[in-house]
Write a protein that holds these residues in place. Sequence first.
Motif, PDB file in Angstrom:
ATOM      1  N   GLY A  94       0.822  -1.206   0.000  1.00  0.00           N
ATOM      2  CA  GLY A  94       0.000   0.000   0.000  1.00  0.00           C
ATOM      3  C   GLY A  94       0.853   1.252   0.000  1.00  0.00           C
ATOM      4  N   VAL A  95       1.866   1.267   0.856  1.00  0.00           N
ATOM      5  CA  VAL A  95       2.779   2.411   0.915  1.00  0.00           C
ATOM      6  C   VAL A  95       3.548   2.534  -0.399  1.00  0.00           C
ATOM      7  CG1 VAL A  95       4.836   3.330   2.059  1.00  0.00           C
ATOM      8  CG2 VAL A  95       2.977   2.372   3.425  1.00  0.00           C
ATOM      9  N   VAL A  96       4.050   1.406  -0.907  1.00  0.00           N
ATOM     10  CA  VAL A  96       4.808   1.422  -2.156  1.00  0.00           C
ATOM     11  C   VAL A  96       3.930   1.897  -3.309  1.00  0.00           C
ATOM     12  CG1 VAL A  96       5.986  -0.035  -3.867  1.00  0.00           C
ATOM     13  CG2 VAL A  96       6.493  -0.304  -1.442  1.00  0.00           C
ATOM     14  N   LEU A  97       2.678   1.426  -3.372  1.00  0.00           N
ATOM     15  CA  LEU A  97       1.781   1.843  -4.448  1.00  0.00           C
ATOM     16  C   LEU A  97       1.477   3.334  -4.387  1.00  0.00           C
ATOM     17  CD1 LEU A  97      -0.720  -1.140  -4.628  1.00  0.00           C
ATOM     18  CD2 LEU A  97       0.716  -0.298  -6.492  1.00  0.00           C
ATOM     19  N   MET A  98       1.330   3.872  -3.182  1.00  0.00           N
ATOM     20  CA  MET A  98       1.083   5.311  -3.069  1.00  0.00           C
ATOM     21  C   MET A  98       2.306   6.094  -3.542  1.00  0.00           C
ATOM     22  SD  MET A  98      -1.189   5.540   0.380  1.00  0.00           S
ATOM     23  CE  MET A  98      -1.677   7.242   0.123  1.00  0.00           C
ATOM     24  N   PHE A  99       3.487   5.664  -3.127  1.00  0.00           N
ATOM     25  CA  PHE A  99       4.731   6.300  -3.571  1.00  0.00           C
ATOM     26  C   PHE A  99       4.866   6.170  -5.087  1.00  0.00           C
ATOM     27  CE2 PHE A  99       9.466   6.054  -4.124  1.00  0.00           C
ATOM     28  CZ  PHE A  99       9.741   7.373  -3.810  1.00  0.00           C
ATOM     29  N   TYR A 100       4.572   4.984  -5.598  1.00  0.00           N
ATOM     30  CA  TYR A 100       4.610   4.712  -7.030  1.00  0.00           C
ATOM     31  C   TYR A 100       3.665   5.652  -7.777  1.00  0.00           C
ATOM     32  CZ  TYR A 100       4.480   1.714 -11.240  1.00  0.00           C
ATOM     33  OH  TYR A 100       4.574   1.218 -12.515  1.00  0.00           O
ATOM     34  N   GLY A 101       2.463   5.835  -7.253  1.00  0.00           N
ATOM     35  CA  GLY A 101       1.489   6.730  -7.881  1.00  0.00           C
ATOM     36  C   GLY A 101       1.990   8.158  -7.944  1.00  0.00           C
ATOM     37  N   ILE A 102       2.587   8.624  -6.859  1.00  0.00           N
ATOM     38  CA  ILE A 102       3.122   9.986  -6.823  1.00  0.00           C
ATOM     39  C   ILE A 102       4.250  10.138  -7.848  1.00  0.00           C
ATOM     40  CG2 ILE A 102       4.423  11.628  -5.401  1.00  0.00           C
ATOM     41  CD1 ILE A 102       2.741  10.492  -2.991  1.00  0.00           C
ATOM     42  N   GLY A 142      -3.130   2.014  -3.607  1.00  0.00           N
ATOM     43  CA  GLY A 142      -2.368   2.117  -2.358  1.00  0.00           C
ATOM     44  C   GLY A 142      -3.269   2.411  -1.170  1.00  0.00           C
ATOM     45  N   CYS A 143      -4.227   3.311  -1.360  1.00  0.00           N
ATOM     46  CA  CYS A 143      -5.192   3.613  -0.286  1.00  0.00           C
ATOM     47  C   CYS A 143      -6.022   2.379   0.076  1.00  0.00           C
ATOM     48  CB  CYS A 143      -6.110   4.759  -0.702  1.00  0.00           C
ATOM     49  SG  CYS A 143      -5.298   6.352  -0.755  1.00  0.00           S
ATOM     50  N   ILE A 144      -6.443   1.644  -0.926  1.00  0.00           N
ATOM     51  CA  ILE A 144      -7.223   0.424  -0.668  1.00  0.00           C
ATOM     52  C   ILE A 144      -6.378  -0.585   0.105  1.00  0.00           C
ATOM     53  CG2 ILE A 144      -8.337  -1.581  -1.761  1.00  0.00           C
ATOM     54  CD1 ILE A 144      -9.214   0.365  -4.018  1.00  0.00           C
ATOM     55  N   PHE A 145      -5.124  -0.750  -0.305  1.00  0.00           N
ATOM     56  CA  PHE A 145      -4.227  -1.691   0.382  1.00  0.00           C
ATOM     57  C   PHE A 145      -4.017  -1.296   1.836  1.00  0.00           C
ATOM     58  CE2 PHE A 145      -3.494  -3.608  -3.567  1.00  0.00           C
ATOM     59  CZ  PHE A 145      -2.649  -4.686  -3.438  1.00  0.00           C
ATOM     60  N   LEU A 146      -3.921   0.001   2.107  1.00  0.00           N
ATOM     61  CA  LEU A 146      -3.674   0.465   3.474  1.00  0.00           C
ATOM     62  C   LEU A 146      -4.912   0.443   4.352  1.00  0.00           C
ATOM     63  CD1 LEU A 146      -1.228   3.476   3.059  1.00  0.00           C
ATOM     64  CD2 LEU A 146      -0.776   1.311   4.168  1.00  0.00           C
ATOM     65  N   PHE A 147      -6.045   0.834   3.799  1.00  0.00           N
ATOM     66  CA  PHE A 147      -7.233   1.034   4.638  1.00  0.00           C
ATOM     67  C   PHE A 147      -8.246  -0.098   4.571  1.00  0.00           C
ATOM     68  CE2 PHE A 147      -5.642   5.339   3.589  1.00  0.00           C
ATOM     69  CZ  PHE A 147      -5.177   5.640   4.853  1.00  0.00           C
ATOM     70  N   ARG A 148      -8.083  -1.024   3.653  1.00  0.00           N
ATOM     71  CA  ARG A 148      -8.956  -2.205   3.561  1.00  0.00           C
ATOM     72  C   ARG A 148      -8.094  -3.466   3.522  1.00  0.00           C
ATOM     73  NH1 ARG A 148     -14.317  -1.655   4.226  1.00  0.00           N
ATOM     74  NH2 ARG A 148     -14.498  -3.454   2.890  1.00  0.00           N
ATOM     75  N   ILE A 173      -8.424  -6.842   1.190  1.00  0.00           N
ATOM     76  CA  ILE A 173      -7.552  -6.944   0.019  1.00  0.00           C
ATOM     77  C   ILE A 173      -6.621  -8.149   0.100  1.00  0.00           C
ATOM     78  CG2 ILE A 173      -5.566  -5.541   0.689  1.00  0.00           C
ATOM     79  CD1 ILE A 173      -7.374  -5.274  -2.651  1.00  0.00           C
ATOM     80  N   ALA A 174      -6.348  -8.640   1.313  1.00  0.00           N
ATOM     81  CA  ALA A 174      -5.425  -9.775   1.463  1.00  0.00           C
ATOM     82  C   ALA A 174      -5.887 -10.972   0.634  1.00  0.00           C
ATOM     83  CB  ALA A 174      -5.291 -10.162   2.935  1.00  0.00           C
ATOM     84  N   GLU A 175      -7.195 -11.162   0.531  1.00  0.00           N
ATOM     85  CA  GLU A 175      -7.711 -12.277  -0.262  1.00  0.00           C
ATOM     86  C   GLU A 175      -7.583 -12.021  -1.766  1.00  0.00           C
ATOM     87  OE1 GLU A 175     -11.700 -13.213   0.874  1.00  0.00           O
ATOM     88  OE2 GLU A 175     -11.218 -13.127   3.008  1.00  0.00           O
ATOM     89  N   LEU A 176      -7.544 -10.754  -2.123  1.00  0.00           N
ATOM     90  CA  LEU A 176      -7.532 -10.403  -3.541  1.00  0.00           C
ATOM     91  C   LEU A 176      -6.155  -9.989  -4.054  1.00  0.00           C
ATOM     92  CD1 LEU A 176     -10.741  -8.181  -3.518  1.00  0.00           C
ATOM     93  CD2 LEU A 176     -10.574 -10.580  -4.184  1.00  0.00           C
ATOM     94  N   ILE A 177      -5.163  -9.973  -3.169  1.00  0.00           N
ATOM     95  CA  ILE A 177      -3.855  -9.423  -3.532  1.00  0.00           C
ATOM     96  C   ILE A 177      -3.225 -10.059  -4.773  1.00  0.00           C
ATOM     97  CG2 ILE A 177      -2.455 -10.793  -1.945  1.00  0.00           C
ATOM     98  CD1 ILE A 177      -0.788  -8.268  -1.465  1.00  0.00           C
TER      99      ILE A 177
END
Length: 192
Positions: free
Chosen positions: A53-61, A91-97, A101-105
């Motif tokens: 989630g953190v990496v995806l947010m950084f990646y998005g930025i 990234g937000c979904i990974f962090l806050f849900r 998301i663990a089942e769908l990762i």
Amino acid sequence: MMPIDRERSDADMNSLKRTKLAYSILSIVLIVIGIYLIIRPQTAMLTVCRVLGVVLMFYGIIRLLGYFSHDMYQLAFQFDLAMGIFSLVAGCIFLFRTEWIAELIPAFIGVIVLIDAVFKIQTSLDAKRFGISKWWLILILAVIAGALGAMLLVIPLKVVEFVMVLIGINLVIDGVLNFWVVHDTVRMIDSL
């Protein structure tokens, strides 16, 4: 009028250099996380979700910064607005849900890698048109990344350790592909 244009050109050059550096760092982070998952596939899925989630947010930025940089060819960053927004939301979904998301990762990462691979295939074909000699390497890495991303969509989650290794391989290949694309296709006027 000339000094203003020169200042703008210098600012654009510095912005592009910072974006290339950020892309390089992000690529190395993806490779390191991928290697870690290959070596330690028993890592808890919830921890992986939060880190991703953190990496995806950084990646998005970084992708958004790339889109707004002034690359002469606009090859490496041409799809970065869409991928940047998509990555930030992911990234937000990974962090806050996280539990959800663990089942769908596996499928989620598979879709992200597959979409990015398709964009990189187009980038390789555009690079060929611009006369970039290593366009075929981008194409090969993109096809491999796409195939592995597609595998994540069909592998059952019951084989968690295998899925984690496959996610790790995907991250390593995507990191290498991003690194190669940004260093082989991004051109600054002074470097030609």
